[in-house]
Design an enzyme around this catalytic site. Structure first.
Site, PDB file in Angstrom:
ATOM      1  N   ASP A 121       0.819  -1.213   0.000  1.00  0.00           N
ATOM      2  CA  ASP A 121       0.000   0.000   0.000  1.00  0.00           C
ATOM      3  C   ASP A 121       0.851   1.260   0.000  1.00  0.00           C
ATOM      4  O   ASP A 121       0.440   2.282  -0.569  1.00  0.00           O
ATOM      5  CB  ASP A 121      -1.003   0.003   1.158  1.00  0.00           C
ATOM      6  CG  ASP A 121      -0.381  -0.216   2.517  1.00  0.00           C
ATOM      7  OD1 ASP A 121       0.827  -0.485   2.599  1.00  0.00           O
ATOM      8  OD2 ASP A 121      -1.126  -0.114   3.515  1.00  0.00           O
ATOM      9  N   CYS A 122       2.038   1.226   0.594  1.00  0.00           N
ATOM     10  CA  CYS A 122       2.933   2.385   0.524  1.00  0.00           C
ATOM     11  C   CYS A 122       3.392   2.604  -0.921  1.00  0.00           C
ATOM     12  O   CYS A 122       3.457   3.749  -1.404  1.00  0.00           O
ATOM     13  CB  CYS A 122       4.138   2.179   1.423  1.00  0.00           C
ATOM     14  SG  CYS A 122       3.716   2.037   3.167  1.00  0.00           S
TER      15      CYS A 122
END
Length: 782
Positions: A506-507
């Protein structure tokens, strides 16, 4: 007094320890230094008032406001060209004295609130483009560091008296009224939090018998009473037992085995090989296995002998340690051991005892410990001695010390300890990572661009773009990745800094989304774009994270084993730690990023893979939606967060309100939780109990309100009934402070179901984003 120092790329002078390596000139690194020369008597008086106010209200407002960092950056606004030029609109401008709160808010008034909010928040941005901030919350981290430094005899070498004063302040400030300490700053008292905090205070020089009121001896007396009333430290959970073993105030015979020989087992067809565990789990139990295998124990000292007398009800030398292995206080028992696990530990301890009496068993133990150290050194070198998180950072450092007390690895480890320390008005804490720099920066970019005011904040966006650029991981870890149980990382974005370097799905996705937003603004407004080949690398790594079995995305790696492995979870205080599960947040962020990239680059070589990934990912989101329409959020509080991601993931894969019943159900869920004031307020207890729980007092929370509003605006709610959005906008504006800031309310982050963690910048990022979307997508502000 203290000053936060950040390292801009190439700025070697600001980096303590000149032999610390960096891939990008230490961009994003921030450390607190004790330095009173820059402070006037007036500054000191303000800081003292902030500390006094926190102490006075510590039992009702348990979360600091990160005021010391904000005060420092406020003092630099004019010199940095980040002055606050716009004040928030007065309440009378958007809260009608007559009529209804269901009507639209004036577009000019929303613009004013946005400018005030961005004016304030851009002033907190560091010159290298990241936003510093508190990432504390867990109460067991700092005691673990203090214990390790005492074992090594390095406590006074690493921590000055000024550090110790602030750490003692932090511990005292977060002691509960019943005398105990929680797992985290807002939690009920636990044996884990209380025993470790008590030990830390004792090692820091506090005494239950002192007459020195500065150290408030009642803190220790009350904590010790709490411990002894619950049977003493024999009932601390397994991680607490482990730290006490290292210190020499608990016996290794009272600990369930953590055998390093597990690393020698075959990986193929073995779901219980440590290399298949979630990386945070295996990177903690890796150094634990070495330390356990070596029976690494501090030398006895006067203080450890006193602790043996203080922490236990029975005489220390008479305790039957074998019977204490599975003892755990009721307050800590979030994940009780299944009976089969206790049976396995019992059998394993007997087998180990027999084997270690043989020369072959000792030879095998030596081989296993050597292999464990190879993996530890690999982790240290590939994270520039930051390591994946604070627990394995401290334990890896201890392993290196026990292996070679005079080795260079020890020096490098100690120079990186300050990366984890953070100071606020509540004292000095150890963060849950070396910061959330990239994560916050990527969200902040999307929030500011959503406002429609990007042309007014080019310096801020150009700096943020620089940080995104220099923080992207540009190479895989060295060597054969499978041997080290590593995933590819070239093209990914980490959670914090490039030097930390662990890639996360997700980063990477939020970084890609932010990069595409900035690219769309053009070079004049946002600076040079990140080259397309690097964006393609990111797409490749995001695609590689997708789990083919479920269609969802986990965090750092693919899911490598099976959910049933969770029955072997040895940590009574945490849930779901054994494997890397697929999550709604990681899956949605990945779907959004891939969809956005496909729109911008429809002829990409990855286009076919993207199409398949979007279809499978959408099916995963639908499969995990709860019957009430919500999604459980695993990384923040909780159903408002998860449902925002769930809705955005469905929209990214083609859902519309008209065509998707699952989307409509999710919207109905959020609307059902809106309060009369227009806001939302969800308690951290939702994460623990896995059901929606309202905050006490029915108070709205600025962050929950923003997440719900973002989801509803994106879903097209304005087309059907905009009144809830108008009420929500008013709620956010009502909570805005006079300087454009928003208040720090209750804690909003979580990990492993049961431990809460701080995201200090969420209170600024998400209301800006929500009001920006409201302005552009509901009111049509240009």
């Amino acid at each position: 007094m203290w000053k936060l120092r950040c390292s801009s790329p190439g700025d070697r002078a600001s980096v303590p320890g000149q032999d610390i390596s960096s891939l990008n000139g230490h961009a994003g690194r921030h450390i607190w230094e004790h330095n009173s020369a820059h402070l006037s008597p007036e500054d000191i008086a303000v800081i003292d008032r902030l500390r006094e106010n926190f102490e006075l209200n510590r039992h009702t407002q348990k979360h600091s406001s990160d005021a010391l960092m904000r005060l420092q950056y406020d003092s630099l606004r004019d010199a940095r060209g980040r002055a606050i030029k716009t004040a928030p609109p007065p309440r009378c401008a958007y809260d009608p004295t007559s009529g209804t709160a269901d009507s639209p808010v004036s577009r000019d008034i929303v613009k004013q609130a946005l400018r005030a909010g961005i004016d304030f928040y851009q002033g907190l941005q560091d010159d290298d483009g990241h936003w510093p901030g508190d990432y504390g919350g867990p109460m067991f981290l700092m005691p673990g560091l203090i214990i390790a430094l005492c074992v090594m005899g390095k406590l006074d070498h690493v921590l000055s008296e000024a550090h110790k004063v602030e750490i003692r302040r932090y511990l005292r400030n977060h002691q509960n009224e019943d005398g105990g300490f929680g797992l985290h700053i807002e939690g009920h008292s636990t044996m884990f939090g209380t025993v470790l905090s008590y030990v830390a205070m004792r090692l820091l020089g506090m005494s239950p018998n002192t007459s020195n009121l500065v150290d408030r001896e009642n803190s220790l007396v009350d904590a010790l009473s709490w411990i002894r009333a619950r049977g003493g430290a024999v009932n601390v959970p397994s991680w607490g037992k482990f730290y006490l073993c290292l210190l020499g105030v608990y016996e290794w015979d009272g600990l369930n085995p953590v055998p390093p020989e597990c690393w020698l087992l075959p990986y193929t067809f073995n779901p219980l090989h440590p290399g298949r565990f979630w990386c945070h789990c295996r990177m903690v139990y890796l150094p634990m296995s070495y330390l356990y295998g070596m029976r690494a124990t501090a030398q006895s000292t006067e203080i450890t002998e006193l602790l043996k007398k203080e922490l236990y009800i029975d005489d220390y030398d008479c305790i039957d340690w074998n019977t204490t292995r599975n003892s755990c206080a009721e307050e800590d028992l979030y994940y009780p051991h299944p009976w089969i696990q206790d049976l396995i530990w019992s059998g394993l301890s007997k087998v180990e005892l027999s084997l270690l009496k043989t020369s072959a068993g000792m030879w095998l133990r030596g081989i296993a410990c050597k292999l464990a150290m190879e993996h530890i050194h690999y982790e240290d070198e590939n994270t520039r001695y930051i390591d994946i998180g604070p627990v394995n950072k401290v334990l890896n450092m201890l392993c290196c010390w026990f292996e070679d007390p005079f080795g260079c690895a020890n020096r490098k480890h100690m120079q990186r300890l300050h990366d984890y320390l953070w100071l606020a008005e509540d004292g000095m804490k150890m963060q849950g990572y070396n910061g959330s720099q990239l994560w916050d920066c990527a969200f902040a970019v999307q929030a500011i661009t959503a406002s429609g005011l990007a042309t007014e904040y080019t310096d801020c966006l150009i700096a943020a773009h620089r940080y995104l650029d220099v923080s992207q991981v540009q190479a895989d870890c060295p060597g054969e990745l499978t041997r080290w149980h590593r995933h590819i990382s070239k093209g990914a974005w980490p959670f914090s800094t490039r030097d930390h370097g662990w890639p996360i799905s997700d980063c990477s996705s939020e970084g890609l989304k932010a990069a595409l937003e900035l690219e769309g603004l053009g070079t004049a407004l946002a600076g040079p774009p990140i080259p397309i080949d690097r964006l393609e690398d990111c797409v490749n790594v995001v695609l590689s994270y997708q789990n083919m079995e479920t269609g969802g995305w986990a965090t750092y790696e693919n899911t490598r084993s099976f959910p049933w492995v969770e029955i072997m979870n040895p940590a009574e205080t945490f849930g779901d730690i054994m494997i890397d599960y697929s999550y709604v947040e990681c899956s949605s962020a990945s779907l959004q990023a891939l969809s956005k990239f496909r729109t911008r680059y429809p002829t990409s070589p990855h286009k076919d893979r993207i199409e398949k990934a979007l279809t499978a990912g959408r099916n995963f989101l639908l499969s995990i939606q709860r019957a009430d329409g919500s999604w459980y959020g695993s990384w923040a509080i909780c159903f408002t967060y998860g449902t925002w991601f769930g809705i955005k993931g469905l929209l990214a894969t083609g859902s519309t309100y008209e065509t998707c019943s699952s989307l409509r159900k999710a919207v109905r869920f959020l609307l059902s939780k809106q309060m009369a004031c227009g806001g939302w307020g969800e308690s951290y207890l939702s994460s623990q109990k896995k059901k929606y729980i309202q905050l006490e007092g029915n108070e709205p929370h600025v962050v929950n309100t923003a997440w719900a509003m973002l989801a509803l605006v994106a879903s097209g709610q304005a087309k059907y009934d905009p009144a809830p959005l108008h009420r929500a906008a008013r709620a956010l504006m009502r909570m805005q402070c006079g300087n454009g800031d928003w208040p720090q309310q209750s804690i909003m982050g979580v990990f492993n179901r049961n431990c809460m963690i701080t995201y200090a910048n969420y209170r600024n990022i998400f209301p800006l984003w929500a009001l920006g979307d409201y302005a552009t997508l509901v009111l049509g502000v240009k």
